[in-house]
Write an enzyme that holds these catalytic residues in place. Sequence first.
Site, PDB file in Angstrom:
ATOM      1  N   TYR A   1       0.822  -1.221   0.000  1.00 57.50           N
ATOM      2  CA  TYR A   1       0.000   0.000   0.000  1.00 57.50           C
ATOM      3  C   TYR A   1       0.862   1.280   0.000  1.00 57.50           C
ATOM      4  O   TYR A   1       0.839   2.051  -0.965  1.00 57.50           O
ATOM      5  CB  TYR A   1      -0.923  -0.051   1.219  1.00 57.50           C
ATOM      6  CG  TYR A   1      -1.769   1.170   1.479  1.00 57.50           C
ATOM      7  CD1 TYR A   1      -2.414   1.846   0.445  1.00 57.50           C
ATOM      8  CD2 TYR A   1      -1.939   1.628   2.781  1.00 57.50           C
ATOM      9  CE1 TYR A   1      -3.206   2.959   0.714  1.00 57.50           C
ATOM     10  CE2 TYR A   1      -2.741   2.736   3.057  1.00 57.50           C
ATOM     11  CZ  TYR A   1      -3.358   3.404   2.018  1.00 57.50           C
ATOM     12  OH  TYR A   1      -4.133   4.488   2.277  1.00 57.50           O
TER      13      TYR A   1
ATOM     14  N   LEU B   1       5.398 -10.720  -2.236  1.00 62.00           N
ATOM     15  CA  LEU B   1       3.984 -10.765  -2.664  1.00 62.00           C
ATOM     16  C   LEU B   1       3.098 -11.517  -1.667  1.00 62.00           C
ATOM     17  O   LEU B   1       2.044 -12.024  -2.029  1.00 62.00           O
ATOM     18  CB  LEU B   1       3.849 -11.381  -4.070  1.00 62.00           C
ATOM     19  CG  LEU B   1       4.588 -10.629  -5.190  1.00 62.00           C
ATOM     20  CD1 LEU B   1       4.414 -11.365  -6.531  1.00 62.00           C
ATOM     21  CD2 LEU B   1       4.080  -9.189  -5.330  1.00 62.00           C
TER      22      LEU B   1
ATOM     23  N   PHE C   1       9.964  -0.950   3.611  1.00 64.06           N
ATOM     24  CA  PHE C   1       8.565  -1.088   4.040  1.00 64.06           C
ATOM     25  C   PHE C   1       8.212  -2.530   4.408  1.00 64.06           C
ATOM     26  O   PHE C   1       7.285  -2.747   5.182  1.00 64.06           O
ATOM     27  CB  PHE C   1       7.605  -0.707   2.906  1.00 64.06           C
ATOM     28  CG  PHE C   1       7.608   0.732   2.505  1.00 64.06           C
ATOM     29  CD1 PHE C   1       6.968   1.686   3.281  1.00 64.06           C
ATOM     30  CD2 PHE C   1       8.225   1.147   1.333  1.00 64.06           C
ATOM     31  CE1 PHE C   1       6.944   3.016   2.908  1.00 64.06           C
ATOM     32  CE2 PHE C   1       8.209   2.472   0.946  1.00 64.06           C
ATOM     33  CZ  PHE C   1       7.566   3.411   1.731  1.00 64.06           C
TER      34      PHE C   1
ATOM     35  N   SER D   1       6.143   3.695  13.159  1.00 58.21           N
ATOM     36  CA  SER D   1       4.722   3.927  13.426  1.00 58.21           C
ATOM     37  C   SER D   1       4.531   4.741  14.697  1.00 58.21           C
ATOM     38  O   SER D   1       5.318   4.634  15.648  1.00 58.21           O
ATOM     39  CB  SER D   1       4.044   2.561  13.585  1.00 58.21           C
ATOM     40  OG  SER D   1       2.770   2.710  14.149  1.00 58.21           O
TER      41      SER D   1
ATOM     42  N   TYR E   1       3.767  -6.731  17.205  1.00 62.06           N
ATOM     43  CA  TYR E   1       3.941  -5.865  16.026  1.00 62.06           C
ATOM     44  C   TYR E   1       4.593  -4.541  16.432  1.00 62.06           C
ATOM     45  O   TYR E   1       5.593  -4.114  15.871  1.00 62.06           O
ATOM     46  CB  TYR E   1       2.591  -5.607  15.334  1.00 62.06           C
ATOM     47  CG  TYR E   1       2.587  -4.339  14.520  1.00 62.06           C
ATOM     48  CD1 TYR E   1       3.211  -4.291  13.280  1.00 62.06           C
ATOM     49  CD2 TYR E   1       1.999  -3.162  15.010  1.00 62.06           C
ATOM     50  CE1 TYR E   1       3.248  -3.109  12.556  1.00 62.06           C
ATOM     51  CE2 TYR E   1       2.035  -1.987  14.301  1.00 62.06           C
ATOM     52  CZ  TYR E   1       2.657  -1.964  13.069  1.00 62.06           C
ATOM     53  OH  TYR E   1       2.709  -0.795  12.369  1.00 62.06           O
TER      54      TYR E   1
ATOM     55  N   LYS F   1       8.503  -2.714  15.679  1.00 61.78           N
ATOM     56  CA  LYS F   1       8.814  -1.352  15.194  1.00 61.78           C
ATOM     57  C   LYS F   1       9.843  -0.703  16.121  1.00 61.78           C
ATOM     58  O   LYS F   1      10.800  -0.073  15.665  1.00 61.78           O
ATOM     59  CB  LYS F   1       7.545  -0.498  15.108  1.00 61.78           C
ATOM     60  CG  LYS F   1       6.596  -0.909  13.992  1.00 61.78           C
ATOM     61  CD  LYS F   1       7.207  -0.690  12.613  1.00 61.78           C
ATOM     62  CE  LYS F   1       6.360  -1.240  11.482  1.00 61.78           C
ATOM     63  NZ  LYS F   1       7.069  -1.420  10.220  1.00 61.78           N
TER      64      LYS F   1
ATOM     65  N   GLY G   1      -6.979  -3.014  23.440  1.00 60.72           N
ATOM     66  CA  GLY G   1      -5.682  -2.541  22.924  1.00 60.72           C
ATOM     67  C   GLY G   1      -5.753  -1.173  22.277  1.00 60.72           C
ATOM     68  O   GLY G   1      -4.721  -0.546  22.027  1.00 60.72           O
TER      69      GLY G   1
HETATM   70  C1  UD1 Z   1      -3.380   0.648  13.652  1.00 55.85           C
HETATM   71  C2  UD1 Z   1      -2.263   0.021  14.454  1.00 55.85           C
HETATM   72  C3  UD1 Z   1      -1.025   0.840  14.357  1.00 55.85           C
HETATM   73  C4  UD1 Z   1      -0.648   1.067  12.940  1.00 55.85           C
HETATM   74  C5  UD1 Z   1      -1.791   1.818  12.306  1.00 55.85           C
HETATM   75  C6  UD1 Z   1      -1.427   2.119  10.892  1.00 55.85           C
HETATM   76  C7  UD1 Z   1      -3.525  -0.947  16.331  1.00 55.85           C
HETATM   77  C8  UD1 Z   1      -3.646  -0.997  17.818  1.00 55.85           C
HETATM   78  N1  UD1 Z   1      -2.615  -0.111  15.846  1.00 55.85           N
HETATM   79  O1  UD1 Z   1      -3.767   1.810  14.319  1.00 55.85           O
HETATM   80  O2  UD1 Z   1       0.026   0.195  15.006  1.00 55.85           O
HETATM   81  O3  UD1 Z   1       0.529   1.796  12.874  1.00 55.85           O
HETATM   82  O4  UD1 Z   1      -2.957   0.996  12.370  1.00 55.85           O
HETATM   83  O5  UD1 Z   1      -2.484   2.098  10.042  1.00 55.85           O
HETATM   84  O6  UD1 Z   1      -4.180  -1.652  15.638  1.00 55.85           O
HETATM   85  N2  UD1 Z   1     -12.193   1.309  14.120  1.00 55.85           N
HETATM   86  C9  UD1 Z   1     -13.555   1.037  14.229  1.00 55.85           C
HETATM   87  N3  UD1 Z   1     -14.042  -0.004  13.489  1.00 55.85           N
HETATM   88  C10 UD1 Z   1     -13.273  -0.767  12.660  1.00 55.85           C
HETATM   89  C11 UD1 Z   1     -11.883  -0.453  12.550  1.00 55.85           C
HETATM   90  C12 UD1 Z   1     -11.392   0.590  13.306  1.00 55.85           C
HETATM   91  O7  UD1 Z   1     -14.290   1.678  14.975  1.00 55.85           O
HETATM   92  O8  UD1 Z   1     -13.781  -1.703  12.040  1.00 55.85           O
HETATM   93  C13 UD1 Z   1     -11.647   2.430  14.909  1.00 55.85           C
HETATM   94  C14 UD1 Z   1     -10.588   1.971  15.893  1.00 55.85           C
HETATM   95  O9  UD1 Z   1     -11.146   1.579  17.095  1.00 55.85           O
HETATM   96  C15 UD1 Z   1      -9.729   3.247  15.997  1.00 55.85           C
HETATM   97  C16 UD1 Z   1      -9.837   3.879  14.606  1.00 55.85           C
HETATM   98  O10 UD1 Z   1     -11.007   3.323  14.017  1.00 55.85           O
HETATM   99  O11 UD1 Z   1     -10.278   4.122  16.925  1.00 55.85           O
HETATM  100  C17 UD1 Z   1      -8.644   3.577  13.730  1.00 55.85           C
HETATM  101  O12 UD1 Z   1      -8.411   2.187  13.753  1.00 55.85           O
HETATM  102  P1  UD1 Z   1      -7.380   1.468  12.747  1.00 55.85           P
HETATM  103  O13 UD1 Z   1      -7.617   1.941  11.357  1.00 55.85           O
HETATM  104  O14 UD1 Z   1      -7.463   0.009  13.006  1.00 55.85           O
HETATM  105  O15 UD1 Z   1      -5.966   2.053  13.179  1.00 55.85           O
HETATM  106  P2  UD1 Z   1      -5.263   2.117  14.629  1.00 55.85           P
HETATM  107  O16 UD1 Z   1      -5.834   1.098  15.522  1.00 55.85           O
HETATM  108  O17 UD1 Z   1      -5.269   3.531  15.083  1.00 55.85           O
END
Ligand code: UD1
Length: 339
Positions: free
Chosen positions: A11, A33, A81, A125, A150, A154, A297
Amino acid sequence: MKILVTGGTGYIGSHTVVELQARGYEVIIVDDLSNSSIDVLDNIAKISGKKPLFEKFNLTDQEKTTAFFKLHNDITAVIHFAAFKAVGESVEFPLMYYRNNLLSLVNILQGMIDNNIRDIVFSSSCTVYGQPDLLPAREDTPVQKAASPYGNTKQICEEIITDTSISGNIRGILLRYFNPIGAHDSAFIGELPLGIPNCLMPYITQTAIGKRPFLRVWGDDYDTPDGTAIRDYIHVVDLARAHVIAVERLTGEKCKKSVEVFNLGTGNGFSVMEVIKSFERTSGVKLNYEIMERRPGDIVKVWADTDFANEELGWKAEKNLDEMTRSAWNWELALEKKK
Ligand code: UD1
């Protein structure tokens, strides 16, 4: 100048390859891949007019990595990456994560040292900050104990590069990404999650297109204005541009230390509900969602202090949230058309 981009069919990697090509760099990609498709090479060429060089192997294979660097000792700099990145999976299979993410970096650094390649840009990250006591998170905000294997890879990779820079002739820039979303304006490249997405943006677009019944919003009882968690979402093209600048800072002898760290975010925090509203506004699609319990988490809120990157790199994220959600939707529509 030839730049090695590991994970270049992924990505963020693919968007960075396009930006490097636009600046006239020759790119060689190494990717196994395991989480991307070979078609990405043609899609990159549709944008840039040039198919990057490509070699398929896993960088944890020391023999293959050594042979690769010997053959391509004309590489000027490396952008690394290639790594596993799913938080939940890393909790289930920690050794898979430590083996893949750490060994590949060790092999790359050895290959660089053996062939007098000095410069590396590393994909780190904001996860290293955990939930900071003070916001926005600055580069000198204390790194907290990682919440997952993970996240730990990092942190350890940052340390491996730092240690290697002390004894070897290695210089590095560690880029701490906040939450990259969106896709290239052409909609030829974008995020291609295998299976059910973990991240918010692909889950939203897949729900809107009908691949998923509804989005689960993980918690609306956080201490934030609307109760949903806050992140610093950044357009992947803005992020990609910063990698080109980082390479040029290294090769142009502009670094002030042998290892430098930069936050890559916009400096603005948006809640999950704000992202959903932006998506509905730019796509015209009403999104099905349900409020669920908090996801274990997850942190409450984080966004970047971008002053250091703005001043030192002369880089600033330019695209706003609506541009991010619009481009993510256009990419999902393009994927649907191809079916
Ligand atoms: C995640 C990783 C982080 C990584 C980052 C990069 C975790 C704990 N961390 O961050 O290490 O560097 O991605 O992209 O996973 N959410 C929903 N519904 C969903 C998916 C997400 O409500 O189906 C919310 C989550 O609770 C969060 C926000 O959307 O509050 C962003 O979530 P996500 O896109 O998974 O990223 P992070 O968790 O912030």
